[in-house]
Every structure is written in C-alpha cells, then in structure tokens.
Design an enzyme around this catalytic site. Structure first.
Site, PDB file in Angstrom:
ATOM      1  N   LYS A 107      59.540  59.287  16.807  1.00 32.97           N
ATOM      2  CA  LYS A 107      60.231  58.284  17.622  1.00 32.97           C
ATOM      3  C   LYS A 107      61.240  57.470  16.796  1.00 32.97           C
ATOM      4  O   LYS A 107      62.242  57.009  17.323  1.00 32.97           O
ATOM      5  CB  LYS A 107      59.232  57.314  18.252  1.00 32.97           C
ATOM      6  CG  LYS A 107      58.086  57.942  19.035  1.00 32.97           C
ATOM      7  CD  LYS A 107      58.497  58.379  20.424  1.00 32.97           C
ATOM      8  CE  LYS A 107      57.335  58.744  21.320  1.00 32.97           C
ATOM      9  NZ  LYS A 107      56.593  59.962  20.946  1.00 32.97           N
TER      10      LYS A 107
HETATM   11  C1  LIG Z   1      56.176  61.144  21.570  1.00 30.06           C
HETATM   12  C2  LIG Z   1      55.509  62.177  20.746  1.00 30.06           C
HETATM   13  C3  LIG Z   1      55.489  63.548  21.142  1.00 30.06           C
HETATM   14  C4  LIG Z   1      56.061  64.038  22.455  1.00 30.06           C
HETATM   15  O1  LIG Z   1      57.468  63.999  22.500  1.00 30.06           O
HETATM   16  P1  LIG Z   1      58.247  64.081  23.912  1.00 30.06           P
HETATM   17  O2  LIG Z   1      59.662  63.786  23.590  1.00 30.06           O
HETATM   18  O3  LIG Z   1      57.610  62.992  24.761  1.00 30.06           O
HETATM   19  O4  LIG Z   1      58.028  65.429  24.471  1.00 30.06           O
HETATM   20  C5  LIG Z   1      54.901  64.464  20.275  1.00 30.06           C
HETATM   21  N1  LIG Z   1      54.323  64.078  19.131  1.00 30.06           N
HETATM   22  C6  LIG Z   1      54.308  62.776  18.717  1.00 30.06           C
HETATM   23  C7  LIG Z   1      53.642  62.414  17.453  1.00 30.06           C
HETATM   24  C8  LIG Z   1      54.904  61.776  19.511  1.00 30.06           C
HETATM   25  O5  LIG Z   1      54.874  60.489  19.099  1.00 30.06           O
END
Ligand SMILES: *Cc1c(COP(=O)(O)O)cnc(C)c1O
Length: 457
Positions: A107
């Site tokens: 993120k």
């Molecule tokens: C948010 C997240 C995901 C999923 O990503 P999306 O864009 O929602 O498909 C996968 N792994 C981790 C560690 C995340 O924080």
C-alpha cells in the site's frame, strides 16, 4: 487527460478532481478516457521510470518538474535502493518485493505518492480536507504515514478494538504528528466501515469537515501501481517479451494496475489472480459467474474480501464501455448475490486472466517450502501468490510474483510455518517501546462525529 465514470452518467473531470473526489456522482469509479503509451526508452532509477510512466495521467494539472520532485520524495522513504527489488527464485520465477516502504506493505507504493499529491493539490486550491477511513490492519497505517505532518490534511482512522495485530495497531498509535488520529472502536471492522459510510452520508457533517477518502478505489492509487510492472520487465530485460504476473488479490486494485500497464503497451502473457479461501474472483474466472459468499477469516487478512471494488473498472471494459449496462450488472449482483458474464465476455476475461486459490494449510506449506529451498521468509499473502504461480505456470513461462507484505508484519503465521519469528526492520523496531496515543470510542456515530469535529484543525 480527462477522467470519466465507469457508469457513464457523471461529467468528465480532470486529475485533480479525480484525486480528491473519490466516487463519481453516479456511484461509478473514475477511469482515464484514453490509455497513453509507455515511455519507450529504459529509465535509470525507479523514481525516474515512475515519473515518466505517470506524467500523462496528471498532464494539464501538475507540471512535469513538480511531479518528478514529488515522485522522488515519495520513493526516498523506501529502504531498498531499488525501491521495488526483484528476487530470483529460479530462472523462470522471480519475486517483486513491494514492501520496503514505511509500513511494510505494498500500500505504501501508492499512498506515499498520494499523500504528496493531496498536499500539492490542496495547497494549489487553498483547501483543507479531513480524511476518514476504516482499517482492518494495513491500509490505516499506510494512509496515516502518507499524510502525517501535512498542514492541509487531518486524518482519522477507525479500527476495531482488539482485532488488529500488535504491530498493526502500534504502527498507527505511535505516530506523534498532530494531524493523525487513531480511534479504537468498540466493534468489528464492518462496524468501522459502516461508521465511515454514515459520516459520508451525513451531508452537513460531510460539508463542514470537507470529508475525503484515500481508499482503494482512488484512481491515483491504481496509477502509482502501474509503474512496478514496467520496472520488473525492465529489470528482467523483457520490455519487448511477454511476462506473466501473479498477483495476491483482494480488491483487484493491484492486478488492475497490471492490466493498465498492458493497455499502455507492456507485453504481458497473462495475469494469475491468486486468492485465499475468499475466492469470488477465481470462481468468476472459472465459471463466468460472480456469486457472493460469506467472508472467511484467513492467515492473509488483506485478501479477506468478497466484493472486489476495483473489478468494476475491468467489467466496464468487458461490457464494451457500456456504463449503464455495468451499473445494471452490479445492481443485480448486489440484489441477488450473483451476476453472469455472457460467453464472449467470459472468453475475453480468461484470455488475459487465470486464477487459483490456496487455503491456509496450503499457504503455510508454501511458506515452509520457500524457507527450506531458498532460506527466504515470506508473508502469507506473498505465499498465496507463490503457490498459485507454482501450480499454474507452464514450462518456460516467465513469471513474476508480486510480494505484497514484509514477513515481520505477520510474525505469528511465519513462525507457525517455519519456526522462525521474523524481525522488524530497524526503523520499526522501536514501536514496542514508544508510547501509544489513541482514543477509545463506542460504536456510535454521534460520538465519532464529535471526536472528528474536536480534533480537526
Ligand atoms: C491490500 C493487500 C493485498 C490486496 O491487494 P488488492 O489491490 O486489494 O487486490 C494483498 N496483500 C497485501 C499484503 C495487502 O495489504
């Protein structure tokens, strides 16, 4: 560059409004009205590539020099010199590590830039906003970390008291900046999300606070995630040869960014959508039908999602850009818990996307196996990706699996699988000594709104 709603009824807007506005007025998600081409030459560093890939999307709103400076600053917060380093598992399988930002989850790649974009646009427009959000773990700290210290943004993040990991909570509660606020709500994650929705629905409150959000439907977050697909291809010297990308998926934001890179000219063999037990996307790929199910808690909580909000951006394309038909399909899904693609639409989906799921037992087995074979600790989300890639890859198919979180973010699962408790990187090692600062509030809209009104500047 103009942006249009996936549902086709809202007016077109520019990047600045798409950044600050969130959902379109017709309930849709914003998409650029055209796909620009990728820059042709290879860039030297990650920030240089990032500025070149993204500049067309901010054209007309942010000057190229300003944008490049913001991008460089955003990625200077990452601890790896390569920002997103590529790790070799074998000749045909690499990991792209996206977790070297301040909060150790992918993120940060988007939010470190989005925080700076917010600041820049709010200064230019002489406005302020109050960001409210709910988190079950990763997004809250990444958003707080992205805007902390901003003069123009106050942020209040609600989390379910007692239901996040200690690391996740302390990443939020040990920040000392006066504009960031963590609230432990006596309730579940769903309660927190409902409180956020209720604040947005309270029009006088929304106006008074100038409420805003940085959730995963924000176009700027997708935009920032396009870059590392191109980066991986450049690192592997495959800007002209097709590669397969395997993506641990929840809200479909990450893998959709890969699809955008492909639309911009990146050669892609296919995308592998990796799910945990919450496998609505895998079933959609298998059958052409989207059928809602209950959310089951797993070892990879950031993928415990049944309705992937960003899927709407792909659906509108599968429906030939027909916004009203997309709105109708999604309304039917909300009402009946199921919606079907036509056979030609399903064909187009599976021409580009494959999918498979791993349960928790299989996930732990992958973590153990990767540690035994490579001496590498991986987090449960990444393990779902690796397991899916290993299961589906064909001989000689070149796969890059996206590694979305640092193992130390999920120490219990890593220890369960390997017997080793991963260490936090040095910049976070102190969070267990630092004093925590948070407010504990009941699951009550008036109490939350009073708090937001009291702390916002
Ligand atoms: C948010 C997240 C995901 C999923 O990503 P999306 O864009 O929602 O498909 C996968 N792994 C981790 C560690 C995340 O924080």
């Amino acid at each position: 560059m103009r942006y249009a709603s996936s549902r086709g009824l809202a007016a077109e807007i520019d990047f600045s409004d798409a950044l600050l506005g969130g959902l379109a007025t017709d309930g849709g998600l914003y998409l650029p009205t055209e796909w620009p081409s990728l820059p042709s030459g290879a860039a030297g560093s990650y920030p240089e590539l990032a500025a070149a890939v993204m500049q067309p999307f901010v054209d007309g709103v942010i000057a190229a020099d300003d944008f490049a400076a913001m991008v460089a600053e955003a990625y200077s917060t990452f601890s790896a010199p390569d920002v997103c380093p590529l790790i070799r598992l074998d000749d045909n399988h690499h990991l792209l590590e996206l977790f070297h930002g301040p909060t150790l989850a992918f993120k940060d790649v988007a939010l470190q830039l989005v925080g700076r974009l917010f600041d820049h646009e709010l200064r230019r427009r002489d406005q302020r906003v109050t960001i409210v959000g709910a988190t079950s773990g990763d997004t809250g700290s990444a958003a707080m970390e992205a805007v902390r210290g901003s003069e123009r943004v106050d942020i209040v993040i609600l989390f379910p008291a007692g239901r996040t990991s200690d690391v996740q909570r302390r990443q939020m509660t040990t920040l000392t900046d006066p504009n960031v606020h963590a609230v432990a709500v006596d309730g579940t994650f769903d309660d927190c999300q409902d409180l956020v929705k209720a604040m947005f629905a309270d029009e006088p409150f929304r106006q008074r606070c100038n409420l805003s959000a940085v959730n995963s439907i924000n176009w700027a977050r997708v935009m920032a995630q396009i870059v590392y697909y191109v980066w991986a291809a450049q690192k592997l010297d495959r800007r002209n040869t097709a590669t397969t990308y395997c993506v641990p998926t929840g809200n479909f934001g990450n893998v959709f960014a890969g699809h955008v890179a492909r639309r911009m000219g990146l050669p892609v063999e296919r995308f592998i959508v990796a799910s945990n037990t919450n496998d609505i996307l895998t079933r959609l790929i298998d059958t052409g039908e989207m059928v809602a199910d209950d959310v089951v808690p797993t070892l990879s909580p950031s993928m415990d999602i049944q309705i992937s909000s960003n899927l709407e951006r792909l659906l509108v394309e599968l429906l030939d850009g027909n916004g009203p038909a997309t709105a109708e399909l999604l309304a039917g899904f909300r009402e009946h818990g199921r919606a079907a693609l036509t056979p030609p639409q399903h064909e187009r989906l599976i021409a580009e996307f494959s999918g498979t799921r791993l349960n928790d037992v299989e996930t732990l087995a992958v973590m153990r196996d990767i540690h035994e074979k490579h001496g590498l600790l991986v987090d449960p989300h990444t393990a779902v990706g690796i397991g899916a890639a290993e299961r589906l890859r064909r001989p000689d198919e070149m796969v890059v699996t996206l590694s979305t979180a640092h193992p130390a973010k999920f120490p219990d699962a890593v220890e369960q699988a390997t017997g080793i408790r991963p260490m936090l990187p040095t910049h976070l090692a102190g969070i267990f000594e630092r004093e925590e600062r948070m407010e504990s509030l009941p699951n009550n809209l008036a109490a939350i709104e009073d708090y937001v009104d009291a702390v916002r500047r």
